[in-house]
Design an enzyme around this catalytic site. Structure first.
Site, PDB file in Angstrom:
ATOM      1  N   ASP A  41       0.824  -1.198   0.000  1.00 49.26           N
ATOM      2  CA  ASP A  41       0.000   0.000   0.000  1.00 49.26           C
ATOM      3  C   ASP A  41       0.865   1.257   0.000  1.00 49.26           C
ATOM      4  OD1 ASP A  41      -2.758   1.250   0.504  1.00 49.26           O
ATOM      5  OD2 ASP A  41      -1.584   2.071   2.163  1.00 49.26           O
ATOM      6  N   GLU A  83      13.331 -15.901  -1.087  1.00 54.94           N
ATOM      7  CA  GLU A  83      13.522 -17.101  -0.278  1.00 54.94           C
ATOM      8  C   GLU A  83      12.301 -18.025  -0.348  1.00 54.94           C
ATOM      9  OE1 GLU A  83      14.447 -16.182   3.769  1.00 54.94           O
ATOM     10  OE2 GLU A  83      15.795 -14.527   3.221  1.00 54.94           O
TER      11      GLU A  83
END
Length: 525
Positions: A206, A248
């Site tokens: 956001d 990851e």
């Protein structure tokens, strides 16, 4: 909790159809009038039948709901009105079993004034370093520290009883974090890992261009460059660190980046930063063939140098509904068009919204569908005493706010509250049941049937680039792979280009087999 296998990045996000869920208004599973995770879980078969690839959830975290959940008090807890963390984990897993990934919303610019960090800061001590506290200007400190204005109207500063002021680019209940502090950066990286370990496939960021502030907090009107809080260069170090975390887990980011400078915009999409960003140029474009083509061309051109896919959005939880917006004389995006009582031709708006759906779903890249767009919902007029959006209050009542696009969805025409659940937290307009999903599912000509068919047929356009075809004024025509999309935005019917099969149309052809105005068609070459 057993740690699930992390999501894998197989490039699904490059061409995904992603459905935005505003939980509070999606479906109420416990009958209290507020949408919740139980309601979403019960509607997962509907979403699977719609054919979407992922769900983007606006903030579902613990929050006082002063700004629809974008005032987060605890990122590791689900708001009790929506359910529990265990339910969220079940929802993520159940959706994935249906082939639907989950994207959650992160609000890094600010937190709720009820967040433990801010409550500690109000008590004094080093916690204030995590925010922007400053003495005021004027003889007695009675003036704000600078001239910054809130996105919701009024000053971006609030004074405390001890005389200090704190910064909030949005509502006073949303104090801005100090992103120069290492604890702020570490906390957000830990939050990302928390959700990625629960199987979340992506994060929507956001207000992604607002986090970093000039440490001197200068006036905006002094004209200095770069801007004191928009699109500052130090932001990119933040997103490079985030990208390392996401990699990851094979997770992805989509940023809310409002920037007019296309070169600066593209920097956020470099291979070691955000994967995608929302395309506000397309969303804000009027229903005009030349301007839409320019928007499409510019969007594809600005993404090409960094190899990022474009995104296409017609509506979201902050924007007047597409049917209403396209039914107005001026269909450009302007908050002024949300004025009370603005006349709208819903029949015209619906025709255009159907055509726009086929246009957006035929373009290369990812498409976001805001809940209820697939039902053709119009903007609702909310009674003044029921408006909750802080934009209404902060504007002095001149802006009706965003609640009109957040009205709870109609699911079943014959049930109380159109099948939403309990008495909705925002009132549904009279006649809302006419848009109910169960009624539309039985109608092959409905908006819902159109969206289902379009999403099912979208692979016909393949993964290749867009090639424009010669077309009359007011008409957009392009090909991708073996499929053609033609959209007539003019007033008069046009002949279809040569083709072997009509795949889908947003409205009927005329008796001569021509494409009427405000209508789109998909063809096989």
């Amino acid at each position: 909790m057993g740690q699930p296998t992390p999501a894998t990045d197989d490039g699904w996000w490059r061409s995904a159809v992603i459905y935005q869920v505003y939980v509070r208004s999606f479906a109420d599973g416990d009958g209290d009038g507020t949408g919740d995770l139980a309601g979403v879980r019960a509607r997962l078969p509907y979403l699977a039948e719609l054919g979407v690839d992922a769900l983007w959830f606006t903030p579902w975290y613990r929050s006082p709901m002063k700004d629809g959940g974008y005032d987060v008090a605890d990122y590791r807890a689900i708001d009790p009105a929506f359910g529990t963390l265990a339910e969220a984990e079940k929802l993520i897993a159940e959706a994935r079993e249906l082939g639907i990934r989950t994207i959650v919303d992160i609000v890094p610019n600010h937190v709720s004034d009820q967040h433990p960090w801010f409550r500690a800061a109000l008590a004094g001590g080093p916690g204030r370093e995590l925010f922007h506290f400053r003495p005021g200007r004027g003889e007695h400190g009675e003036l704000p520290p600078n001239d910054w204005q809130s996105e919701f109207g009024g000053p971006a500063w609030t004074r405390l009883p001890d005389g200090d002021w704190y910064l909030h680019l949005f509502a006073p209940e949303q104090p801005d974090l100090n992103w120069a502090h290492p604890a702020v950066r570490q906390e957000h990286e830990d939050i990302l890992r928390f959700w990625f370990e629960r199987g979340v496939a992506g994060v929507r960021v956001d207000s992604a261009a607002l986090l970093a502030k000039d440490p001197e907090l200068p006036d905006v009107t002094d004209g200095r460059a770069p801007h004191p809080y928009v699109d500052r260069d130090e932001l990119h170090d933040v997103y490079r660190a985030w990208r390392a975390v996401a990699d990851e887990y094979g997770a992805v980011f989509v940023g809310e980046v409002w920037l007019p400078d296309t070169e600066r915009f593209a920097r956020y999409l470099r291979p070691d930063e955000l994967h995608t960003a929302f395309n506000f140029s397309f969303l804000t474009c009027p229903w005009d063939a030349d301007r839409l083509r320019t928007s499409i061309d510019d969007t594809l051109a600005e993404h090409a140098p960094v190899g990022a896919p474009a995104t296409w959005v017609l509506c979201n939880h902050d924007v007047t509904r597409t049917v209403t917006r396209y039914g107005r004389a001026d269909t450009g995006f302007d908050f002024a068009t949300k004025a009370f009582g603005t006349p709208t031709d819903l029949a015209l708006g619906t025709r255009r919204a159907r055509a726009a759906a086929l246009l957006s779903l035929a373009l290369p890249g990812a498409v976001y569908v805001y809940q209820g767009e697939e039902l053709g919902l119009p903007e609702a007029d909310i009674p003044l005493d029921r408006i909750e959006d802080p934009m209404h209050v902060r504007s002095g009542g001149t802006d009706p706010g965003r609640d009109g696009c957040r009205v709870p969805l109609p699911w079943a025409a014959g049930e109380p509250h159109a099948g939403f659940g309990g008495d909705p937290w925002l009132p549904q307009p009279d006649g809302w049941a006419a848009y109910a999903a169960d009624r539309q599912a039985e109608d092959p000509g409905s908006m819902l049937s159109l969206y289902r068919a379009a999403i099912r047929l979208r692979p016909e356009f393949g993964d290749g680039p867009l090639t424009w075809l010669p077309a009359p004024d007011g008409v957009l025509a392009f090909t991708r792979a073996d499929a053609l999309c033609v959209v007539n935005l003019a007033d008069t019917p046009v002949d279809l280009p040569s083709h072997t099969e009509l795949l889908l149309h947003s409205g009927p052809l005329d008796t001569a087999g021509r494409l009427p105005g405000d209508t789109a068609v998909w063809l096989r070459a």
